[in-house]
Design a protein around this motif. Structure first.
Motif, short mmCIF file in Angstrom:
data_model
loop_
_atom_site.label_atom_id
_atom_site.label_comp_id
_atom_site.label_asym_id
_atom_site.label_seq_id
_atom_site.Cartn_x
_atom_site.Cartn_y
_atom_site.Cartn_z
N VAL A 27 10.64 64.42 -42.97
CA VAL A 27 10.19 64.00 -41.64
C VAL A 27 8.97 64.84 -41.31
CG1 VAL A 27 10.77 63.81 -39.19
CG2 VAL A 27 12.56 63.47 -40.93
N ILE A 29 5.90 65.83 -38.55
CA ILE A 29 5.50 65.84 -37.15
C ILE A 29 4.06 66.31 -37.07
CG2 ILE A 29 5.94 66.81 -34.86
CD1 ILE A 29 8.86 67.18 -35.71
N VAL A 38 6.07 61.61 -34.47
CA VAL A 38 7.00 61.78 -35.58
C VAL A 38 6.71 60.69 -36.60
CG1 VAL A 38 9.41 61.56 -36.30
CG2 VAL A 38 8.83 62.90 -34.27
N ALA A 41 11.51 58.82 -38.60
CA ALA A 41 12.67 59.45 -37.96
C ALA A 41 13.91 59.18 -38.80
CB ALA A 41 12.85 58.91 -36.54
N ILE A 48 15.48 66.25 -35.24
CA ILE A 48 14.12 65.81 -34.90
C ILE A 48 13.79 66.16 -33.46
CG2 ILE A 48 12.64 63.79 -34.65
CD1 ILE A 48 14.29 62.56 -37.01
N VAL A 52 10.79 68.55 -32.00
CA VAL A 52 9.82 68.07 -31.01
C VAL A 52 9.82 68.99 -29.79
CG1 VAL A 52 9.29 66.20 -29.39
CG2 VAL A 52 9.86 65.68 -31.77
N ILE A 60 6.92 57.17 -32.52
CA ILE A 60 7.67 57.35 -33.76
C ILE A 60 7.06 56.37 -34.75
CG2 ILE A 60 9.94 57.20 -34.83
CD1 ILE A 60 10.97 57.46 -31.78
#
Length: 209
Positions: A27, A29, A38, A41, A48, A52, A60
């Protein structure tokens, strides 16, 4: 520029065509201390959301709609109000996971998404799935490739809605044209570079899918 790339790994299963496989997902970011997006997800919404933190989540971004890449998207969207972005050619895969909810916004080839003073450029790269996309961040010299390109070759094409000649065309026509030192942050496993993968094209073609 305060924008940065953050990385976490989540665990779960990939389910398709009646099979289920345990795996880890990357994942990604992208953002700064105030806002972020993101990319994929996967599996664990709590992890997640923790990553954040109190930042504004602008979106997303889904590289494709296999369940392992969107499994936490609904919960993250519900918790933050952020829209889920997906290429419309993957809606049939999305609907397997979320039959009663549509993604919030479409992704399209050439689209630019702004976050934290930089841009992510959408590159439509069908093959692993019809709506697969990669996200290119020229500021960082980085490509987020989803399951289109990995360290060691192209993504898998042996399951429903995938096609080996199409993924090869996407990689050669759209990804290998990027600078050789472009870092490729993948959907699973370790990162690579465009220059490291380009010489292996004849082997990919020889092996097929």
């Amino acid at each position: 520029m305060n924008a940065r790339i953050e990385h976490l790994v989540t665990e779960g299963t990939f389910d398709l065509d009646g099979g289920s496989w345990a795996l880890e997902n990357n994942v990604w970011i992208v953002g700064d201390d105030t806002e972020c997006v993101v990319i994929d997800a996967a599996h664990n919404a709590e992890a997640i959301l923790t990553a954040v933190g109190d930042r504004t989540l602008l979106g997303i971004l889904s590289t494709h709609a296999h369940n392992d890449h969107i499994g936490a998207a609904g919960a993250v969207a519900a918790a933050t109000g952020a829209p889920v972005y997906l290429h419309p050619d993957d809606r049939m895969l999305w609907e397997v996971v979320y039959p009663d909810a549509a993604p919030g916004r479409d992704l399209a080839d050439g689209q630019r998404i702004a976050v934290a003073g930089i841009e992510l450029q959408v590159i439509h790269t069908p093959g692993h799935s019809p709506g697969s996309v990669c996200l290119y961040a020229p500021t960082f010299g980085t490509l987020f490739s989803g399951d289109t390109l990995f360290h060691g070759g192209p993504g898998a094409t042996g399951r429903s809605y995938s096609d080996f000649p199409t993924i090869i065309e996407s990689i050669t026509g759209k990804l290998l044209t990027l600078p050789a030192d472009t870092v490729v942050n993948t959907g699973h496993g370790e990162s690579t570079t465009i220059g490291a993968e380009a010489p292996d094209l004849p082997d990919w073609l020889a092996r097929g899918h």
